[in-house]
Design a protein around this motif. Structure first.
Motif, short mmCIF file in Angstrom:
data_model
loop_
_atom_site.label_atom_id
_atom_site.label_comp_id
_atom_site.label_asym_id
_atom_site.label_seq_id
_atom_site.Cartn_x
_atom_site.Cartn_y
_atom_site.Cartn_z
N GLY A 37 0.79 -1.23 0.00
CA GLY A 37 0.00 0.00 0.00
C GLY A 37 0.82 1.27 0.00
N ASP A 38 2.14 1.16 0.05
CA ASP A 38 3.01 2.34 0.10
C ASP A 38 3.49 2.68 -1.31
N LEU A 39 2.69 3.45 -2.03
CA LEU A 39 3.03 3.78 -3.42
C LEU A 39 4.23 4.72 -3.49
N HIS A 40 4.31 5.64 -2.54
CA HIS A 40 5.48 6.54 -2.52
C HIS A 40 6.76 5.73 -2.32
N GLY A 41 6.73 4.80 -1.35
CA GLY A 41 7.91 3.98 -1.10
C GLY A 41 8.28 3.13 -2.30
N ALA A 42 7.26 2.60 -2.98
CA ALA A 42 7.53 1.80 -4.19
C ALA A 42 8.23 2.65 -5.24
N GLY A 43 7.76 3.89 -5.40
CA GLY A 43 8.39 4.78 -6.36
C GLY A 43 9.83 5.11 -6.00
N VAL A 44 10.09 5.26 -4.69
CA VAL A 44 11.46 5.54 -4.23
C VAL A 44 12.39 4.39 -4.63
N TRP A 45 11.94 3.14 -4.43
CA TRP A 45 12.79 2.00 -4.77
C TRP A 45 12.95 1.86 -6.28
N VAL A 46 11.92 2.18 -7.04
CA VAL A 46 12.06 2.17 -8.51
C VAL A 46 13.09 3.21 -8.94
N ASP A 47 13.02 4.39 -8.33
CA ASP A 47 13.99 5.45 -8.68
C ASP A 47 15.41 5.02 -8.35
N ARG A 48 15.59 4.35 -7.20
CA ARG A 48 16.93 3.87 -6.84
C ARG A 48 17.41 2.84 -7.85
N ALA A 49 16.52 1.94 -8.26
CA ALA A 49 16.91 0.94 -9.27
C ALA A 49 17.38 1.63 -10.54
N GLN A 50 16.69 2.69 -10.94
CA GLN A 50 17.07 3.40 -12.17
C GLN A 50 18.42 4.09 -12.01
N VAL A 51 18.61 4.75 -10.89
CA VAL A 51 19.88 5.46 -10.66
C VAL A 51 21.04 4.49 -10.66
N TRP A 52 20.91 3.38 -9.92
CA TRP A 52 22.00 2.41 -9.86
C TRP A 52 22.23 1.74 -11.21
N ALA A 53 21.16 1.51 -11.95
CA ALA A 53 21.32 0.91 -13.28
C ALA A 53 22.06 1.86 -14.21
N GLU A 54 21.73 3.14 -14.13
CA GLU A 54 22.42 4.11 -14.98
C GLU A 54 23.89 4.22 -14.61
N ARG A 55 24.21 4.16 -13.32
CA ARG A 55 25.61 4.19 -12.90
C ARG A 55 26.35 2.94 -13.37
N ALA A 56 25.63 1.83 -13.43
CA ALA A 56 26.23 0.57 -13.88
C ALA A 56 26.26 0.45 -15.40
N ARG A 57 25.73 1.44 -16.09
CA ARG A 57 25.62 1.39 -17.56
C ARG A 57 24.85 0.14 -17.98
N TRP A 58 23.67 -0.02 -17.40
CA TRP A 58 22.78 -1.16 -17.66
C TRP A 58 21.47 -0.59 -18.21
N PRO A 59 21.41 -0.33 -19.52
CA PRO A 59 20.24 0.37 -20.08
C PRO A 59 18.93 -0.38 -19.92
N ASP A 60 18.95 -1.72 -19.94
CA ASP A 60 17.70 -2.45 -19.82
C ASP A 60 17.06 -2.24 -18.45
N MET A 61 17.84 -2.28 -17.40
CA MET A 61 17.27 -2.03 -16.08
C MET A 61 16.82 -0.59 -15.94
#
Length: 267
Positions: A37-61
């Motif tokens: 039920g925590d949509l804000h928290g879910a969005g925070v974790w999605v954003d972290r996944a995107q940031v870490w993927a971009e730092r890792a040069r992992w375009p699919d993630m």
């Protein structure tokens, strides 16, 4: 976060692997947080996944994180324009595999459906089918490790998922009658997962209400209420609330009144 600390302490040649692992963890956790039920928290974790993927040069993630953002907008808040915006960003992320672009096209279809654009919806569904069918023939492994849908090399699984996407769009466009055969087959089908069964029952209830069958709509909604309450599922609660609008055509019916009362009492 333990994974982030481990990444910082890792030898330089292992830091990309640690970033990829952290991105996978964040993306997986976003599903759990979302259904709590925590949509804000879910969005925070999605954003972290995107940031870490971009730092890792992992375009699919990085692109798949945008797909997840689109799914949060379409599934949880019925925000078609925002769902379409994130899906379009994912489609245009450089270096993204055909499979992830196919998932983005599916989310674009959902966004168009929520906005009431049937022609654009069907074009996006056709693009989804084209891309995901192509991805089964040209898998390069770059999307390995993502919690995405299914194995597109399995023709039966692919057919099922294409039909599921079309049925979801039909219901979101208000054409539940055409979606009933598929949704009913899923309901009879096989999932031992209580949450998934409750979501399917709620979606099928909405389709029956759209098709003018309040009897079956109420039976299914009450079944979903029973199961969905037991598993405390946000997905089920959201799907059940969507049955209210089509059921409002029969305000004097006792069963409709009971369903409305139980749904509006949900947390």
């Amino acid at each position: 976060m333990v994974l982030d600390v481990a990444r910082r302490r890792a030898p330089a040649h292992l830091r990309r692997d640690h970033l990829m692992l952290a991105a996978q963890y964040a993306e997986a956790l976003s599903f759990k947080v979302q259904d709590s039920g925590d949509l804000h928290g879910a969005g925070v974790w999605v954003d972290r996944a995107q940031v870490w993927a971009e730092r890792a040069r992992w375009p699919d993630m990085a692109a798949y994180a945008r797909v997840r953002r689109s799914a949060l907008a379409s599934t949880c808040t019925d925000d078609g324009p925002l769902a379409l915006e994130h899906a379009t960003d994912a489609l245009h992320t450089p270096g993204t595999s055909t499979r992830i672009r196919g998932l983005a096209a599916k989310q674009a279809a959902y966004g168009h459906a929520l906005a009431g654009r049937p022609d654009a919806t069907h074009r996006a569904l056709d693009e989804m089918t084209r891309l995901l069918t192509a991805s089964s023939d040209h898998r390069d492994g770059t999307d390995r490790g993502l919690i995405a849908i299914g194995d597109w090399q399995d023709p039966d699984m692919a057919h099922h998922l294409f039909a599921q996407a079309r049925a979801t769009c039909d219901v979101r466009l208000g054409g539940g009658e055409s979606a009933i055969p598929f949704l009913a087959s899923v309901r009879v089908g096989t999932s031992p997962n209580a949450r998934r069964n409750a979501v399917n029952a709620a979606r099928l209830a909405r389709a029956h209400a759209q098709a003018g069958d309040p009897d079956q709509a109420c039976v299914l909604a009450l079944q979903a209420l029973s199961t969905g309450t037991a598993v405390d599922s946000l997905s089920t609660r959201v799907e059940l609330r969507r049955t209210l609008a089509p059921l409002n055509r029969w305000p004097a019916r006792h069963d409709v009144t009971e369903v409305r009362h139980q749904i509006t009492a949900l947390p």
